[in-house]
Design a protein around this motif. Structure first.
Motif, mmCIF file in Angstrom:
data_model
loop_
_atom_site.group_PDB
_atom_site.id
_atom_site.type_symbol
_atom_site.label_atom_id
_atom_site.label_comp_id
_atom_site.label_asym_id
_atom_site.label_seq_id
_atom_site.Cartn_x
_atom_site.Cartn_y
_atom_site.Cartn_z
ATOM 1 N N LEU A 8 8.520 11.498 -0.260
ATOM 2 C CA LEU A 8 8.876 10.102 0.026
ATOM 3 C C LEU A 8 10.045 9.989 1.001
ATOM 4 O O LEU A 8 10.106 9.043 1.791
ATOM 5 C CB LEU A 8 9.241 9.377 -1.274
ATOM 6 N N ARG A 9 10.946 10.932 0.921
ATOM 7 C CA ARG A 9 12.160 10.885 1.738
ATOM 8 C C ARG A 9 11.786 10.815 3.225
ATOM 9 O O ARG A 9 10.973 11.578 3.704
ATOM 10 C CB ARG A 9 13.013 12.122 1.474
ATOM 11 N N GLY A 10 12.365 9.880 3.920
ATOM 12 C CA GLY A 10 12.118 9.737 5.348
ATOM 13 C C GLY A 10 10.973 8.808 5.701
ATOM 14 O O GLY A 10 10.858 8.377 6.840
ATOM 15 N N SER A 11 10.114 8.482 4.728
ATOM 16 C CA SER A 11 8.996 7.586 5.041
ATOM 17 C C SER A 11 8.953 6.357 4.128
ATOM 18 O O SER A 11 8.381 5.338 4.501
ATOM 19 C CB SER A 11 7.659 8.324 4.963
ATOM 20 N N PHE A 12 9.557 6.436 2.952
ATOM 21 C CA PHE A 12 9.556 5.307 2.024
ATOM 22 C C PHE A 12 10.641 4.327 2.453
ATOM 23 O O PHE A 12 11.780 4.715 2.696
ATOM 24 C CB PHE A 12 9.816 5.792 0.593
ATOM 25 N N GLU A 13 10.284 3.053 2.546
ATOM 26 C CA GLU A 13 11.222 2.029 2.991
ATOM 27 C C GLU A 13 11.334 0.917 1.959
ATOM 28 O O GLU A 13 10.441 0.732 1.136
ATOM 29 C CB GLU A 13 10.745 1.425 4.316
ATOM 30 N N ALA A 14 12.427 0.179 2.053
ATOM 31 C CA ALA A 14 12.609 -0.989 1.182
ATOM 32 C C ALA A 14 11.393 -1.892 1.326
ATOM 33 O O ALA A 14 10.893 -2.111 2.429
ATOM 34 C CB ALA A 14 13.874 -1.740 1.562
ATOM 35 N N GLY A 15 10.875 -2.366 0.199
ATOM 36 C CA GLY A 15 9.698 -3.223 0.192
ATOM 37 C C GLY A 15 8.397 -2.470 -0.022
ATOM 38 O O GLY A 15 7.374 -3.085 -0.308
ATOM 39 N N ASP A 16 8.421 -1.145 0.137
ATOM 40 C CA ASP A 16 7.219 -0.346 -0.130
ATOM 41 C C ASP A 16 6.941 -0.318 -1.622
ATOM 42 O O ASP A 16 7.829 -0.582 -2.442
ATOM 43 C CB ASP A 16 7.393 1.087 0.369
ATOM 44 N N VAL A 17 5.707 0.016 -1.984
ATOM 45 C CA VAL A 17 5.304 0.093 -3.385
ATOM 46 C C VAL A 17 4.820 1.508 -3.687
ATOM 47 O O VAL A 17 3.991 2.051 -2.963
ATOM 48 C CB VAL A 17 4.172 -0.916 -3.699
ATOM 49 N N LEU A 18 5.354 2.082 -4.745
ATOM 50 C CA LEU A 18 4.929 3.391 -5.227
ATOM 51 C C LEU A 18 4.091 3.184 -6.482
ATOM 52 O O LEU A 18 4.521 2.499 -7.415
ATOM 53 C CB LEU A 18 6.138 4.265 -5.557
ATOM 54 N N VAL A 19 2.881 3.737 -6.497
ATOM 55 C CA VAL A 19 2.021 3.655 -7.669
ATOM 56 C C VAL A 19 2.002 5.027 -8.328
ATOM 57 O O VAL A 19 1.696 6.027 -7.686
ATOM 58 C CB VAL A 19 0.586 3.229 -7.287
ATOM 59 N N CYS A 20 2.364 5.074 -9.605
ATOM 60 C CA CYS A 20 2.426 6.325 -10.363
ATOM 61 C C CYS A 20 1.383 6.309 -11.474
ATOM 62 O O CYS A 20 1.296 5.344 -12.220
ATOM 63 C CB CYS A 20 3.807 6.495 -11.000
ATOM 64 N N LEU A 21 0.608 7.383 -11.569
ATOM 65 C CA LEU A 21 -0.353 7.551 -12.660
ATOM 66 C C LEU A 21 0.105 8.729 -13.499
ATOM 67 O O LEU A 21 0.313 9.821 -12.972
ATOM 68 C CB LEU A 21 -1.761 7.843 -12.122
#
Length: 112
Positions: A6-19
């Motif tokens: 995620l580091r370097g590509s995840f930005e504020a407002g993005d959504v992470l879905v975890c299963l």
């Protein structure tokens, strides 16, 4: 491992879905499962993102970190199993993908 992805590509407002079957640590003393997902969810929240968790059992740590969670219900007999949870996750996955497909299909082409 997931935080590094995620580091370097995840930005504020993005959504992470975890299963996760146990969500990070089941109350049934299943142990510390899915700690990489817990770390990724924590990272996403700290980065200003949202977290959606699809979990089983009691939802574990992911349930408490997530902005929204779907917890697989117990059976009528009061038990839960990994195949039970994973089966529901597969249904959730198909429903989410179908809805996203519908939304994309309904979005006007921005190139024109």
């Amino acid at each position: 491992i997931f935080v590094e992805q995620l580091r370097g590509s995840f930005e504020a407002g993005d959504v992470l879905v975890c299963l996760s079957v146990h969500g990070g640590a089941g109350a049934d003393k299943a142990g510390p499962w899915s700690q990489n997902l817990v770390g990724a969810a924590t990272f996403a929240k700290e980065a200003g993102g949202k977290v959606v968790a699809l979990v089983g059992y009691d939802g574990g740590a992911l349930r408490t970190i997530a902005d929204a969670s779907a917890i697989v219900p117990r059976t009528r007999a009061g038990s839960t199993s990994t195949p039970h949870v994973e089966g529901f996750h597969e249904v959730y996955h198909h429903l989410i993908c179908e809805r996203l497909r519908q939304l994309v299909a309904a979005t006007p082409d921005r190139a024109s």
